[in-house]
Motif scaffolding. Structure first.
Motif, PDB file in Angstrom:
ATOM      1  N   UNK A  98      34.683  88.481  18.311  1.00 42.70           N
ATOM      2  CA  UNK A  98      34.279  88.375  16.907  1.00 42.70           C
ATOM      3  C   UNK A  98      34.515  86.986  16.324  1.00 42.70           C
ATOM      4  N   UNK A  99      34.943  86.040  17.133  1.00 46.42           N
ATOM      5  CA  UNK A  99      35.284  84.699  16.655  1.00 46.42           C
ATOM      6  C   UNK A  99      34.061  83.956  16.132  1.00 46.42           C
ATOM      7  N   UNK A 100      34.230  83.296  14.996  1.00 46.57           N
ATOM      8  CA  UNK A 100      33.208  82.403  14.438  1.00 46.57           C
ATOM      9  C   UNK A 100      33.882  81.051  14.274  1.00 46.57           C
ATOM     10  N   UNK A 101      33.379  80.052  14.992  1.00 40.28           N
ATOM     11  CA  UNK A 101      34.040  78.765  15.110  1.00 40.28           C
ATOM     12  C   UNK A 101      33.069  77.630  14.846  1.00 40.28           C
ATOM     13  N   UNK A 102      33.467  76.656  14.031  1.00 40.25           N
ATOM     14  CA  UNK A 102      32.690  75.434  13.843  1.00 40.25           C
ATOM     15  C   UNK A 102      33.359  74.317  14.631  1.00 40.25           C
ATOM     16  N   UNK A 103      32.575  73.607  15.415  1.00 31.10           N
ATOM     17  CA  UNK A 103      33.063  72.469  16.187  1.00 31.10           C
ATOM     18  C   UNK A 103      32.379  71.231  15.630  1.00 31.10           C
ATOM     19  N   UNK A 104      33.157  70.329  15.053  1.00 31.61           N
ATOM     20  CA  UNK A 104      32.605  69.124  14.436  1.00 31.61           C
ATOM     21  C   UNK A 104      32.908  67.949  15.361  1.00 31.61           C
ATOM     22  N   UNK A 105      31.849  67.364  15.893  1.00 31.10           N
ATOM     23  CA  UNK A 105      32.037  66.304  16.875  1.00 31.10           C
ATOM     24  C   UNK A 105      30.951  65.263  16.838  1.00 31.10           C
ATOM     25  N   UNK A 106      30.607  64.765  18.030  1.00 29.15           N
ATOM     26  CA  UNK A 106      29.798  63.558  18.177  1.00 29.15           C
ATOM     27  C   UNK A 106      28.768  63.727  19.279  1.00 29.15           C
ATOM     28  N   UNK A 107      27.803  62.815  19.264  1.00 25.12           N
ATOM     29  CA  UNK A 107      26.868  62.680  20.370  1.00 25.12           C
ATOM     30  C   UNK A 107      27.450  61.666  21.346  1.00 25.12           C
TER      31      UNK A 107
END
Length: 157
Positions: A98-107
């Motif tokens: 049920x996890x909802x995760x935002x991953x903020x990163x780079x190209x």
């Protein structure tokens, strides 16, 4: 089913302007427009924001946090532009169903990670994640991922 929002940091100043490369005025505006859009439809509600240690990713995560005010901001290893996506893919395979995760990163890391999750292969990327864009992926079995939606700030008024 776990849901992962892959978020490329918003527009940042150049290295000449500031070697730490914080968000530019344009980047702040991109985040404001994203928050305004998602506030109305609640399609971006992660329980956590994982972000790279770089200022532009940390700032983007913090500016998006009002969409999920109780979501933790966590500086996370393995999200730098040059990091290999396999390590992060292995971590995502351990998420709760049920996890909802935002991953903020780079190209190019985010496009490589998305390609690996969706196709099961690394190498040529199948995605181009522009600055400030969000790619939402979901998985039935934590090993096979599919695209739910993809939104770039350039599509918003």
């Amino acid at each position: 089913m776990p849901v992962v929002y892959l978020v490329r940091h918003a527009h940042a100043v150049t290295e000449e302007e500031n070697p730490l490369r914080p968000l530019s005025t344009r980047g702040h505006d991109e985040c404001r427009r994203l928050v305004s859009f998602f506030k109305n439809n609640r399609a971006l509600t992660p329980a956590e924001f994982w972000h790279s240690p770089l200022a532009r990713a940390r700032e983007t995560a913090a500016l998006l946090q009002p969409l999920a005010p109780h979501a933790a901001l966590r500086e996370t290893l393995g999200l730098l532009p040059e990091d290999r996506p396999e390590k992060m893919a292995a971590r995502l395979a351990t998420l709760a169903s049920t996890q909802m995760l935002a991953i903020v990163g780079h190209e190019p890391h985010l496009s490589s990670l998305a390609t690996l999750l969706v196709t099961g292969r690394s190498g040529l990327t199948a995605f181009d994640v522009e600055k400030g864009a969000i790619l939402c992926l979901a998985s039935e079995d934590k090993h096979t991922w599919s695209v739910r939606w993809h939104l770039a700030p350039s599509l918003l008024p």
